[in-house]
Design a protein around this motif. Structure first.
Motif, PDB file in Angstrom:
ATOM      1  N   HIS A   1       0.849  -1.196   0.000  1.00 10.95           N
ATOM      2  CA  HIS A   1       0.000   0.000   0.000  1.00 10.95           C
ATOM      3  C   HIS A   1       0.883   1.244   0.000  1.00 10.95           C
ATOM      4  CE1 HIS A   1      -3.710   2.225   0.661  1.00 10.95           C
ATOM      5  NE2 HIS A   1      -3.102   2.908   1.621  1.00 10.95           N
ATOM      6  N   VAL A   2       0.522   2.225  -0.811  1.00 13.57           N
ATOM      7  CA  VAL A   2       1.287   3.468  -0.928  1.00 13.57           C
ATOM      8  C   VAL A   2       0.353   4.652  -0.727  1.00 13.57           C
ATOM      9  CG1 VAL A   2       2.560   4.971  -2.525  1.00 13.57           C
ATOM     10  CG2 VAL A   2       3.075   2.519  -2.432  1.00 13.57           C
ATOM     11  N   LYS A   3       0.784   5.606   0.087  1.00 11.62           N
ATOM     12  CA  LYS A   3       0.075   6.871   0.241  1.00 11.62           C
ATOM     13  C   LYS A   3       0.776   7.920  -0.613  1.00 11.62           C
ATOM     14  CE  LYS A   3      -3.085   6.050   3.499  1.00 11.62           C
ATOM     15  NZ  LYS A   3      -4.520   6.279   3.295  1.00 11.62           N
ATOM     16  N   VAL A   4      -0.026   8.717  -1.327  1.00 14.65           N
ATOM     17  CA  VAL A   4       0.500   9.778  -2.188  1.00 14.65           C
ATOM     18  C   VAL A   4      -0.071  11.104  -1.704  1.00 14.65           C
ATOM     19  CG1 VAL A   4       0.663  10.663  -4.544  1.00 14.65           C
ATOM     20  CG2 VAL A   4       0.634   8.185  -4.137  1.00 14.65           C
ATOM     21  N   TYR A   5       0.808  12.110  -1.595  1.00 16.79           N
ATOM     22  CA  TYR A   5       0.397  13.412  -1.085  1.00 16.79           C
ATOM     23  C   TYR A   5       0.784  14.499  -2.089  1.00 16.79           C
ATOM     24  CZ  TYR A   5       0.517  10.586   3.174  1.00 16.79           C
ATOM     25  OH  TYR A   5       0.341   9.583   4.091  1.00 16.79           O
ATOM     26  N   ALA A   6      -0.195  15.196  -2.610  1.00 13.01           N
ATOM     27  CA  ALA A   6       0.040  16.374  -3.438  1.00 13.01           C
ATOM     28  C   ALA A   6      -0.108  17.592  -2.525  1.00 13.01           C
ATOM     29  CB  ALA A   6      -0.965  16.442  -4.574  1.00 13.01           C
ATOM     30  N   LYS A   7       0.965  18.356  -2.374  1.00 12.73           N
ATOM     31  CA  LYS A   7       0.957  19.501  -1.468  1.00 12.73           C
ATOM     32  C   LYS A   7       1.204  20.765  -2.269  1.00 12.73           C
ATOM     33  CE  LYS A   7       3.008  16.472   2.029  1.00 12.73           C
ATOM     34  NZ  LYS A   7       4.140  16.249   2.947  1.00 12.73           N
ATOM     35  N   PHE A   8       0.474  21.815  -1.930  1.00 11.78           N
ATOM     36  CA  PHE A   8       0.619  23.054  -2.690  1.00 11.78           C
ATOM     37  C   PHE A   8       0.109  24.242  -1.871  1.00 11.78           C
ATOM     38  CE2 PHE A   8      -3.136  20.645  -3.863  1.00 11.78           C
ATOM     39  CZ  PHE A   8      -4.176  21.543  -3.705  1.00 11.78           C
ATOM     40  N   ARG A   9       0.633  25.412  -2.194  1.00 13.62           N
ATOM     41  CA  ARG A   9       0.167  26.645  -1.565  1.00 13.62           C
ATOM     42  C   ARG A   9      -1.066  27.136  -2.306  1.00 13.62           C
ATOM     43  NH1 ARG A   9       3.085  28.489   2.444  1.00 13.62           N
ATOM     44  NH2 ARG A   9       5.149  27.538   2.704  1.00 13.62           N
ATOM     45  N   ALA A  10      -2.121  27.428  -1.549  1.00 13.32           N
ATOM     46  CA  ALA A  10      -3.376  27.863  -2.153  1.00 13.32           C
ATOM     47  C   ALA A  10      -4.257  28.479  -1.074  1.00 13.32           C
ATOM     48  CB  ALA A  10      -4.103  26.668  -2.788  1.00 13.32           C
ATOM     49  N   PRO A  11      -5.197  29.336  -1.472  1.00  5.70           N
ATOM     50  CA  PRO A  11      -6.184  29.821  -0.502  1.00  5.70           C
ATOM     51  C   PRO A  11      -7.005  28.647   0.034  1.00  5.70           C
ATOM     52  CG  PRO A  11      -6.308  31.056  -2.572  1.00  5.70           C
ATOM     53  CD  PRO A  11      -5.431  29.876  -2.819  1.00  5.70           C
ATOM     54  N   LEU A  12      -7.566  28.832   1.204  1.00  7.24           N
ATOM     55  CA  LEU A  12      -8.347  27.759   1.814  1.00  7.24           C
ATOM     56  C   LEU A  12      -9.544  27.374   0.946  1.00  7.24           C
ATOM     57  CD1 LEU A  12      -8.483  25.947   4.296  1.00  7.24           C
ATOM     58  CD2 LEU A  12      -9.746  27.744   5.471  1.00  7.24           C
ATOM     59  N   ASP A  13     -10.043  28.333   0.179  1.00  2.00           N
ATOM     60  CA  ASP A  13     -11.213  28.070  -0.667  1.00  2.00           C
ATOM     61  C   ASP A  13     -10.830  27.742  -2.105  1.00  2.00           C
ATOM     62  OD1 ASP A  13     -10.321  30.501  -1.535  1.00  2.00           O
ATOM     63  OD2 ASP A  13     -12.235  31.555  -1.329  1.00  2.00           O
TER      64      ASP A  13
END
Length: 372
Positions: free
Chosen positions: A217-229
């Motif tokens: 099993h692999v977890k993938v995380y896409a992380k980015f700067r963005a407004p909360l909305d």
């Protein structure tokens, strides 16, 4: 006389606290709102540090069992450029047990052991200073009193308002999580890319990280700067729509890296919230906090480790101390605040560098913390 003690929350902090008390023959009520241990997906893998999480397990008498379950090979870390070029490829030595990985579900089951958790007992409020102690209000309308209530109930703690009116604030960084199952069979190319541990690629204000758990099993995380909305016009329940938006956000990255998103199953939105770096409170007799409830910080590997050690230390001070419960809690809080404040600064700076306008900052950070 044994004090009436309750811990709210059955995460790593609450269970470690209860397990160490149990080891010393000290009764504790573990109150958990979930109806059963497997009511929620337990999340990804954790790396437990030698001087933090592993020390806590040692205090609980569980270190050897942890070593049998953990994956030292999971400490491997590979960093790619957005074009797929391998920039760094760290692999642990065979005897390296500094930060071995363990699935959250395995850790939960290890800590649960003989504990008698009161499942389905959601706490809505605690009121300190009543004649009979701390009054706990439950979601089903019942009430109960204790001499000490320990809030180990996470970021949106129901216990925190009894000691602090501070609430978590958004960091400006969002994570969208997906996963791959049976990766070695179904996606052998991605399995090789990920290796035994983690693979990460860093771009301008965004990153993609994949982390191997047990059982393929692999977890993938896409992380980015963005407004909360940022997702206002996006249906987060529409997996294909979320996938398309993410692929657009990471447009131009190497195809094998984007395959981590193309082959992902469900998508879960997780904006990063934190408490202030120096969060403390005026001591309130009968109530204290552990872990994220006390010092929510960016998820960079410190939170669960600190929470577990705090739980173990507080339990030891209660079980083996001179008997003044309030003084034991006061001393614990001072120690917790100092250590958590240091780690909150480290992780806050780390998040700024890992999701940065300059991707070289992420690489430089890893060069500082990884062995040469």
């Amino acid at each position: 006389m044994r004090h009436r003690i309750a811990v709210v929350g059955s995460g790593p902090a609450g269970l470690t606290f209860a397990r160490v008390l149990h080891r010393h023959g000290y009764p504790v009520a573990v109150l958990e709102r979930d109806p059963a241990p497997d009511a929620r997906t337990p999340g990804g893998t954790l790396d437990l540090h030698e001087g933090l999480g592993q020390l806590a397990l040692d205090k609980a008498g569980l270190l050897s069992e942890f070593q049998a379950l953990s994956r030292p090979e999971g400490q491997a870390m590979r960093i790619l450029d957005t074009d797929g070029t391998v920039l760094r490829d760290w692999r642990p030595r065979p005897d390296d047990r500094a930060n071995p990985e363990i699935d959250r579900g395995q850790l939960r089951d290890l800590l649960l052991g003989p504990l008698d958790v009161q499942w389905g007992r959601g706490v809505t409020e605690v009121v300190p200073g009543t004649r009979d102690g701390v009054l706990v209000h439950f979601a089903d309308g019942r009430q109960e009193t204790f001499d000490l209530v320990v809030g180990a109930d996470g970021a949106w703690s129901r216990i925190r308002p009894a000691v602090s009116m501070v609430t978590p604030h958004y960091t400006g960084v969002t994570s969208v999580e997906t996963s791959l199952d049976d990766v070695d069979t179904r996606h052998p190319g991605l399995a090789r890319l990920i290796g035994d541990g983690s693979v990460a690629a860093y771009g301008v204000n965004r990153s993609l990280v994949a982390q191997r758990n047990s059982g393929g099993h692999v977890k993938v995380y896409a992380k980015f700067r963005a407004p909360l909305d940022w997702h206002t016009k996006l249906d987060l329940a529409d997996g294909e729509a979320v996938r398309s938006r993410l692929l657009a956000l990471f447009d131009g990255w190497a195809a094998p890296v984007l395959d981590l998103l193309r082959h992902g199953t469900a998508f879960v939105h997780r904006p990063f919230y934190v408490l202030p770096v120096s969060h403390t409170w005026a001591h309130v007799p009968g109530v204290t906090l552990l872990g994220d409830a006390a010092h929510l910080m960016p998820p960079l590997g410190a939170g669960a480790n600190l929470a577990m050690l705090e739980g173990a230390e507080l339990a030891e001070s209660i079980a083996t101390g001179p008997g003044d419960l309030d003084e034991a809690v006061r001393a614990f809080e001072e120690q917790m605040w100092a250590r958590a404040g240091r780690w909150a600064k480290i992780t806050t700076t780390g998040l700024e560098r890992l999701v940065s306008p300059d991707p070289a900052e992420a690489l430089a950070l890893f060069d500082q913390v990884q062995p040469s």
